[in-house]
Design an enzyme around this catalytic site. Structure first.
Site, short mmCIF file in Angstrom:
data_model
loop_
_atom_site.label_atom_id
_atom_site.label_comp_id
_atom_site.label_asym_id
_atom_site.label_seq_id
_atom_site.Cartn_x
_atom_site.Cartn_y
_atom_site.Cartn_z
N ASP A 51 28.03 -59.09 67.06
CA ASP A 51 26.62 -59.13 67.40
C ASP A 51 26.06 -57.74 67.14
O ASP A 51 26.80 -56.78 66.92
CB ASP A 51 26.47 -59.53 68.87
CG ASP A 51 25.04 -59.52 69.33
OD1 ASP A 51 24.18 -60.09 68.64
OD2 ASP A 51 24.77 -58.91 70.38
N ASP A 98 22.39 -56.19 68.68
CA ASP A 98 21.75 -55.64 69.87
C ASP A 98 22.70 -55.69 71.07
O ASP A 98 23.22 -56.75 71.42
CB ASP A 98 20.50 -56.46 70.23
CG ASP A 98 19.30 -56.08 69.38
OD1 ASP A 98 18.87 -54.93 69.47
OD2 ASP A 98 18.80 -56.95 68.66
#
Length: 219
Positions: free
Chosen positions: A8, A10
């Site tokens: 991922d 953020d």
């Protein structure tokens, strides 16, 4: 044998949730004077794709207006993030992967402009083979499709991969794709990440527990 790392963006590659919260607060104040608490952000906003998120935040707005509001919020975020720091230990892990021929990709619910901005702001624009964003796929996280697509791009099986996530939708997506999922405890508690499906929770990429897992998967 470990052949793929899927990340991922953020809150995982870099800790950006405070900046997103600031951008959302400014947008909501501009739009209708609403306030957004940290608890509301953690429970209702963090990790979600913009399509369903903005439809929920602005139920009276048209699809076109929601898109414009999302664009405004993301522009505010990019203004707040001219430079970003990689999470502790991330560069060590990326170098390990490169030396050992382990494929890497980013799997994010962030829009393409944000993803490219964040990677550039960290100096990592050329480090990943693929950057998969939700707006270009049929279904975003928490659906497993983004991670299944990442595995396909890297030519890897789920059992040969590790995924790294900080949000509950992201953990659900990676776990749903059958990948050993490592929760990064930047935005959620370890208990919530484990309940969502994480097999291990660490504070950052230097954690000895993570490297023990990597050593076990070397084959």
């Amino acid at each position: 044998m470990l052949t793929a790392l899927l990340f991922d963006l953020d809150g995982t590659l870099t800790d950006t949730d405070t900046l997103h919260l600031q951008a959302f607060r400014q947008l909501l104040r501009e739009h209708d004077g609403r306030e957004l608490t940290q608890a509301q952000f953690d429970a209702q906003v963090s990790g979600r794709a913009n399509g369903p998120l903005f439809a929920d935040l602005f139920p009276q707005a048209s699809t076109v207006d929601c898109l414009a509001l999302a664009d405004r919020k993301e522009a505010l975020f990019r203004e707040l993030a001219p430079a970003l720091e990689p999470m502790p230990g991330l560069l060590r892990l990326l170098e390990h992967a490169e030396v050992n021929g382990i494929g890497m990709c980013v799997v994010t619910n962030a829009p393409r402009l944000n993803a490219e901005h964040m990677l550039s702001a960290m100096g990592l624009g050329a480090r990943f083979e693929h950057v998969l964003v939700a707006e270009e796929l049929a279904r975003p996280k928490p659906d497993p499709l983004p991670y299944l697509t990442g595995l396909e791009c890297l030519g890897a099986d789920a059992g040969q991969a590790l995924a790294f996530e900080d949000s509950l939708p992201g953990v659900q997506a990676a776990n749903g794709a059958g990948i050993f999922t490592v929760g990064i405890a930047t935005t959620q508690t370890p208990e919530r990440l484990l309940a969502a499906g994480a097999k291990l929770v660490v504070n950052d990429f230097n954690d000895p527990q993570l490297w023990a897992v990597i050593d076990t998967m070397r084959g």
